[in-house]
Design an enzyme around this catalytic site. Sequence first.
Site, PDB file in Angstrom:
ATOM      1  N   HIS A   1       1.083  -1.348   0.360  1.00  0.00           N
ATOM      2  CA  HIS A   1       0.092   0.213   0.169  1.00  0.00           C
ATOM      3  C   HIS A   1       0.814   1.249   0.493  1.00  0.00           C
ATOM      4  CE1 HIS A   1      -2.945  -3.198   2.510  1.00  0.00           C
ATOM      5  NE2 HIS A   1      -3.609  -2.538   1.133  1.00  0.00           N
TER       6      HIS A   1
ATOM      7  N   GLY B   1      -3.132  -0.919  -7.397  1.00  0.00           N
ATOM      8  CA  GLY B   1      -2.353  -1.954  -6.628  1.00  0.00           C
ATOM      9  C   GLY B   1      -2.099  -2.980  -8.614  1.00  0.00           C
TER      10      GLY B   1
ATOM     11  N   GLN C   1      -9.705  -6.363 -10.802  1.00  0.00           N
ATOM     12  CA  GLN C   1     -10.609  -5.316 -10.055  1.00  0.00           C
ATOM     13  C   GLN C   1     -10.068  -4.189 -10.876  1.00  0.00           C
ATOM     14  OE1 GLN C   1     -11.248  -4.506  -5.745  1.00  0.00           O
ATOM     15  NE2 GLN C   1      -8.371  -3.422  -6.178  1.00  0.00           N
TER      16      GLN C   1
ATOM     17  N   MET D   1       2.514  -9.374  -1.646  1.00  0.00           N
ATOM     18  CA  MET D   1       2.494  -8.526  -0.323  1.00  0.00           C
ATOM     19  C   MET D   1       0.233  -8.691   0.014  1.00  0.00           C
ATOM     20  SD  MET D   1       4.693  -6.093   0.990  1.00  0.00           S
ATOM     21  CE  MET D   1       6.748  -6.457   1.112  1.00  0.00           C
ATOM     22  N   SER D   2      -0.022  -8.937   0.797  1.00  0.00           N
ATOM     23  CA  SER D   2      -1.036  -8.923   0.569  1.00  0.00           C
ATOM     24  C   SER D   2      -1.895  -8.666   2.226  1.00  0.00           C
ATOM     25  CB  SER D   2      -2.067 -10.160   0.195  1.00  0.00           C
ATOM     26  OG  SER D   2      -3.284 -10.188   1.045  1.00  0.00           O
TER      27      SER D   2
HETATM   28  O1  PAF Z   1      -8.226  -3.367  -3.356  1.00  0.00           O
HETATM   29  C1  PAF Z   1      -8.948  -3.398  -2.917  1.00  0.00           C
HETATM   30  O2  PAF Z   1      -8.071  -2.674  -1.117  1.00  0.00           O
HETATM   31  C2  PAF Z   1     -10.715  -2.617  -2.225  1.00  0.00           C
HETATM   32  O3  PAF Z   1     -11.119  -3.238  -2.853  1.00  0.00           O
HETATM   33  C3  PAF Z   1     -11.304  -1.115  -2.468  1.00  0.00           C
HETATM   34  C4  PAF Z   1     -10.584  -0.694  -4.284  1.00  0.00           C
HETATM   35  C5  PAF Z   1     -10.235  -0.292  -1.753  1.00  0.00           C
HETATM   36  C6  PAF Z   1     -12.314  -1.210  -2.699  1.00  0.00           C
HETATM   37  O4  PAF Z   1     -12.567  -1.682  -1.228  1.00  0.00           O
END
Ligand code: PAF
Length: 284
Positions: free
Chosen positions: A41, A153, A159, A190-191
Site C-alpha cells: 500500500h 495495485g 479489479q 504482499m497482501s
Molecule cells: O483493493 C481494495 O483494497 C478494495 O477492493 C478497494 C479498491 C479499496 C475497494 O474497496
Amino acid sequence: MPNELARVVDAASLREVVSAWRSVGERVAFVPTMGNLHAGHYALIAAARSQCDRVVASVFVNPTQFGPNEDFAAYPRTLDADAAGLAAAGCDLLFSPTVNVLYPFGPEASVRVHVPGVSEGLCGDFRPGHFDGVATVVAKLFHLVQPDVAVFGRKDFQQLRVIERMVRDLGMPIEIVGVDTLREPNGLAMSSRNQYLSADERERAAEIHRTLKTMREAMGQGRARIAIETAAADRLAQAGFQVDYAAIRRADDLALPADEERAGLVALIAARLGRARLIDNLLI
Ligand code: PAF
C-alpha cells in the site's frame, strides 16, 4: 520526518480540505484501501505522491464486496497503525468513513454499479457480486474525493480492469494508475490476507508465483493454453492448495486468447491455502 496527516470521517470535511487544495491549483491523487496497510500500500502512496501535489487515502472495509461466507467480520481493522504508516509514507489526508457515510440507505438498498464483461469470469465466477461491490464503492469514493489520479495495485488485476472500464464508460475525468505488485523475498505477493497464513503456509504460498512463472515459460515454448492451465492447477493442488482457477487471458480485456496469441497476455491464479484466499498474476 512524517507528514502532517489530516483525518476526516465525513463527506463535508473531506470536500472542504480537497476544495482548499484545488482552489490554489493543486492536483490530487487518491489511493482507496481497506486498511491493514503494508509495504504494498505504501508503494501506492509513493506512486500517488510522484503524480500529484496532494495525496488522499481512504480506509474503508466495504461490506458490499464481501460474499455471505467471506471474511468481512474478520477482516483486520488497524486504523491507528494505518494512520501512522500513511503519515510516514507522505499521505496528506486520511478519509475513513463509516458505513452510513458511504451507504446512507444501507448497503442492501444502495445504487449498484455493474461493469459488464471484465467483471465476469475468473474471480467474478467465484465471488458473485464482488466486482459490483468494488465498482460501487469506488464510484462513490471517486464522487466524494474527485481526484485527478487514482492509484491501484496490479495484484488485483481484474479489479484494475473493472475500475478502468467503469471510469471510461462513465466519463469520469480521473487517470487510473496501476502499480506493480510488491513481493516477499520468496516471491509471495504482499497482501493483507497473508496474515491468515501460518509460517509454514507463507513458505508454501510462494508456489503461486513459481507456478505463474512456469505458465509464462510454457506459453513461450508454444504449449497449448488449456494444457498449461490444467498443469498449473494440478501443480498447485499437489502443493495443498484448493484452486479456484489458473488461467491465461488477454491482458487488456481478460478475454480468452486465440491459440496462436503468445503476447499481450496475463497468467492469473486464485487459490486457497488454509484460511487465506490468495490471488496473483504475471504478464506474458
Ligand atoms: O483493493 C481494495 O483494497 C478494495 O477492493 C478497494 C479498491 C479499496 C475497494 O474497496
